[in-house]
Design an enzyme around this catalytic site. Structure first.
Site, PDB file in Angstrom:
ATOM      1  N   GLY A  11      16.996  31.559 -62.247  1.00  0.00           N
ATOM      2  CA  GLY A  11      16.374  30.737 -61.201  1.00  0.00           C
ATOM      3  C   GLY A  11      15.489  31.591 -60.318  1.00  0.00           C
ATOM      4  CG  ASP A  12      15.823  31.955 -56.871  1.00  0.00           C
ATOM      5  OD1 ASP A  12      15.640  30.829 -56.384  1.00  0.00           O
ATOM      6  OD2 ASP A  12      16.915  32.547 -56.829  1.00  0.00           O
ATOM      7  N   GLY A  14       9.847  31.160 -59.735  1.00  0.00           N
ATOM      8  CA  GLY A  14       8.532  30.684 -59.263  1.00  0.00           C
ATOM      9  C   GLY A  14       8.145  29.368 -59.915  1.00  0.00           C
ATOM     10  CE  LYS A  15      13.173  26.751 -61.811  1.00  0.00           C
ATOM     11  NZ  LYS A  15      13.632  28.078 -61.385  1.00  0.00           N
ATOM     12  CE  LYS A  17       1.106  30.290 -58.530  1.00  0.00           C
ATOM     13  NZ  LYS A  17       0.449  31.531 -58.151  1.00  0.00           N
ATOM     14  N   GLY A  39      16.477  25.723 -54.419  1.00  0.00           N
ATOM     15  CA  GLY A  39      15.245  25.267 -53.772  1.00  0.00           C
ATOM     16  C   GLY A  39      14.029  25.870 -54.412  1.00  0.00           C
ATOM     17  CG  HIS A  40      11.378  24.282 -56.760  1.00  0.00           C
ATOM     18  ND1 HIS A  40      11.813  25.218 -57.652  1.00  0.00           N
ATOM     19  CD2 HIS A  40      11.511  23.094 -57.360  1.00  0.00           C
ATOM     20  CE1 HIS A  40      12.207  24.599 -58.735  1.00  0.00           C
ATOM     21  NE2 HIS A  40      12.041  23.307 -58.592  1.00  0.00           N
ATOM     22  CB  THR A 127      24.806  26.523 -52.644  1.00  0.00           C
ATOM     23  OG1 THR A 127      24.896  25.323 -53.411  1.00  0.00           O
ATOM     24  CG2 THR A 127      24.068  27.585 -53.430  1.00  0.00           C
TER      25      THR A 127
HETATM   26  P1  GDP Z   1      11.706  28.614 -57.991  1.00  0.00           P
HETATM   27  O1  GDP Z   1      13.016  28.108 -57.540  1.00  0.00           O
HETATM   28  O2  GDP Z   1      11.706  29.011 -59.425  1.00  0.00           O
HETATM   29  O3  GDP Z   1      10.560  27.733 -57.625  1.00  0.00           O
HETATM   30  O4  GDP Z   1      11.464  29.952 -57.226  1.00  0.00           O
HETATM   31  P2  GDP Z   1      11.317  30.295 -55.679  1.00  0.00           P
HETATM   32  O5  GDP Z   1      11.121  29.132 -54.836  1.00  0.00           O
HETATM   33  O6  GDP Z   1      12.386  31.246 -55.315  1.00  0.00           O
HETATM   34  O7  GDP Z   1       9.927  31.032 -55.761  1.00  0.00           O
HETATM   35  C1  GDP Z   1       9.840  32.349 -55.778  1.00  0.00           C
HETATM   36  C2  GDP Z   1       9.094  32.862 -54.577  1.00  0.00           C
HETATM   37  O8  GDP Z   1       7.994  33.582 -55.053  1.00  0.00           O
HETATM   38  C3  GDP Z   1       8.498  31.853 -53.621  1.00  0.00           C
HETATM   39  O9  GDP Z   1       8.551  32.396 -52.320  1.00  0.00           O
HETATM   40  C4  GDP Z   1       7.048  31.715 -54.082  1.00  0.00           C
HETATM   41  O10 GDP Z   1       6.146  31.367 -53.055  1.00  0.00           O
HETATM   42  C5  GDP Z   1       6.772  33.092 -54.545  1.00  0.00           C
HETATM   43  N1  GDP Z   1       5.844  33.240 -55.639  1.00  0.00           N
HETATM   44  C6  GDP Z   1       5.657  32.455 -56.739  1.00  0.00           C
HETATM   45  N2  GDP Z   1       4.769  33.023 -57.564  1.00  0.00           N
HETATM   46  C7  GDP Z   1       4.393  34.190 -56.970  1.00  0.00           C
HETATM   47  C8  GDP Z   1       3.527  35.258 -57.357  1.00  0.00           C
HETATM   48  O11 GDP Z   1       2.917  35.262 -58.413  1.00  0.00           O
HETATM   49  N3  GDP Z   1       3.426  36.313 -56.484  1.00  0.00           N
HETATM   50  C9  GDP Z   1       4.100  36.366 -55.307  1.00  0.00           C
HETATM   51  N4  GDP Z   1       3.948  37.439 -54.534  1.00  0.00           N
HETATM   52  N5  GDP Z   1       4.950  35.402 -54.938  1.00  0.00           N
HETATM   53  C10 GDP Z   1       5.085  34.330 -55.753  1.00  0.00           C
END
Ligand code: GDP
Length: 426
Positions: A11-12, A14-15, A17, A39-40, A127
């Site tokens: 997880g986390d 960057g899905k 984005k 969370g995203h 959580t």
């Molecule tokens: P998700 O649950 O997979 O959506 O992951 P997160 O919400 O934890 O997202 C990961 C974090 O990395 C977030 O704060 C995003 O804004 C950030 N993020 C996503 N892609 C990139 C990237 O290519 N570069 C950087 N620096 N941050 C990124």
């Protein structure tokens, strides 16, 4: 066309984005599993948002957002999130909630807390959002579907029966105040008012959308390592995190999922307990955590510091395979720009033998990382839009990992914003 966006790892990745990005051209974005426990994080023209329950299409006004039947629906959290984004200038999103989605009940959250307390040091690092008790009840067939809110007499009757059983545990195992049917029933009536405008037969809606050739995104939560069947059981989540489950949790034909975009981050992070072979500690971990993601690697829901590690090719290759990956989105590459050399885990050593196959949990606990050092690029790569324009060592890093995992990296993300993306034809 139906596309799934899912995670290769813990997880986390960057899905959020990537979904937000692909949602620009999508008609429908669907959440199909999980609940408000993860969370995203999305950064766009409205600001920075942590979404827990809302699909990531809510920032695109043409998108219909769907909460599918597979989701653990926390109604107050959902309504709170809608309010929060509206207050920050986002237009009211188009949202449909499956009439078959089940609700996280007030006592699911309590049971999660009580159980963590009872397990104390041996807890699963929940959580405490009620997700495990929720899915336990769903499969024990004592869960409540959204549509049950609309038959008050039957609802009250069923609630009384369920609480009779729950109160045996509350009294004898947890020694906590008994659950009151009347109080919970009144709360459910409030929920009914809150959710009524959104309730729909979402599988019928999605079937029509597929027939009409709409662009549909299935948005996964967490990643392959947290799948209850294929992940690091028991340190997993309670619903399947795999694209295949998208068909079930959204209610669409499996053969309609034509593209599976698996998101994998250029280094590793994990939350909660469980084996994490390429984990790093101390200053090395602190620095990566501080520089990681967008403003540090801390949980979007909990604020907990994430565990950090180097990229794990063994876990990612397995994670991509289980997802049925057609495309890999490789994210957060920009963060590694500070390292003169970047370690990558290319194999595991278990009982003196090397393997590239991801093992079952017992063996995983014994695995040690086999690291290979790749040269860093020592510069800021944000703002670059073409793969050819990346420094040679950054390109080599991507190509090395692509070869190791065996799935094409067609997108490289080099910053948190929507525009920070490099498309690749491979
Ligand atoms: P998700 O649950 O997979 O959506 O992951 P997160 O919400 O934890 O997202 C990961 C974090 O990395 C977030 O704060 C995003 O804004 C950030 N993020 C996503 N892609 C990139 C990237 O290519 N570069 C950087 N620096 N941050 C990124």
């Amino acid at each position: 066309m139906v596309k799934a966006i899912v995670g290769a790892n813990w997880g986390d990745e960057g899905k959020g984005k990537i979904t937000d990005l692909l949602a620009e051209t999508a008609d429908v974005v669907v959440r199909f599993q999980g609940g408000a426990n993860a969370g995203h994080t999305i950064v766009n023209e409205y600001g920075k948002f942590a979404l827990h329950t809302l699909p990531s299409g809510v920032f695109n006004s043409q998108v219909t957002n769907v909460i599918g039947n597979g989701v653990a629906l926390n109604i107050p959290v959902l309504i709170g999130e809608i309010k929060a984004i509206r207050e920050r200038g986002v237009p009211q999103p188009k949202l449909l909630v499956s009439d078959r989605a089940q609700m996280v009940m007030p006592y699911h959250i309590l049971f999660d807390q009580y159980e963590e307390e009872r397990l104390a040091g041996k807890s699963f690092g929940s959580t405490k959002s009620g997700i495990a008790p929720f899915y336990s009840d769903k499969y024990a067939k004592i869960g409540f579907q959204v549509q049950e809110l609309f038959d008050e007499a039957a609802l009250k009757e069923k609630l009384k029966g369920v609480l009779e059983v729950k109160n045996i545990l509350v009294e004898n195992l947890y020694h906590k105040p008994l659950l009151e049917a009347e109080e919970i029933f009144r709360e459910l009536l409030d929920w009914k008012e809150m959710i009524a405008p959104y309730v729909a037969d979402t599988s019928a809606f999605l079937y029509q959308a597929v027939q009409d050739g709409k662009e549909i995104l299935l948005e996964g939560q967490l990643g392959s390592m947290k799948d209850p069947d294929h992940g690091i059981y028991p340190m997993v989540t309670s619903s399947s995190t795999l694209a295949g489950y998208g068909a079930v949790g959204a209610g669409i034909p499996p053969y309609e999922i034509k593209k599976i975009v698996t998101v994998s981050k250029a280094y590793s992070s994990a939350v909660g307990a469980g084996a994490f072979v390429s984990e790093i500690f101390g200053d090395e971990a602190d620095e990566l955590r501080r520089r990681g993601g967008d403003g540090g690697e801390f949980g979007a829901t909990t604020g907990r510091p994430r565990r950090m590690g180097w990229y794990d090719c063994v876990a990612s290759r397995y994670g991509c395979r289980l997802q049925g990956t057609t495309d890999v989105a490789f994210t957060v590459l920009d963060v590694l720009g500070y390292l003169p050399e970047i370690p990558v885990c290319v194999a595991y050593e278990i009982d003196g033998k090397q393997t590239r196959e991801f093992p079952t949990t017992g063996l995983l606990e014994k695995a040690k990382p086999v690291l290979e050092m790749l040269p860093g690029w020592n510069c800021d790569i944000r703002g670059i839009r073409r793969f050819e324009d990346l420094p040679e060592n950054a390109r080599n890093y991507v190509e090395f990992i692509e070869k190791q995992i065996g799935f094409p990296i067609t997108m490289v993300s080099n910053g948190p914003g929507r525009e920070d993306i490099i498309y690749r034809n491979v």
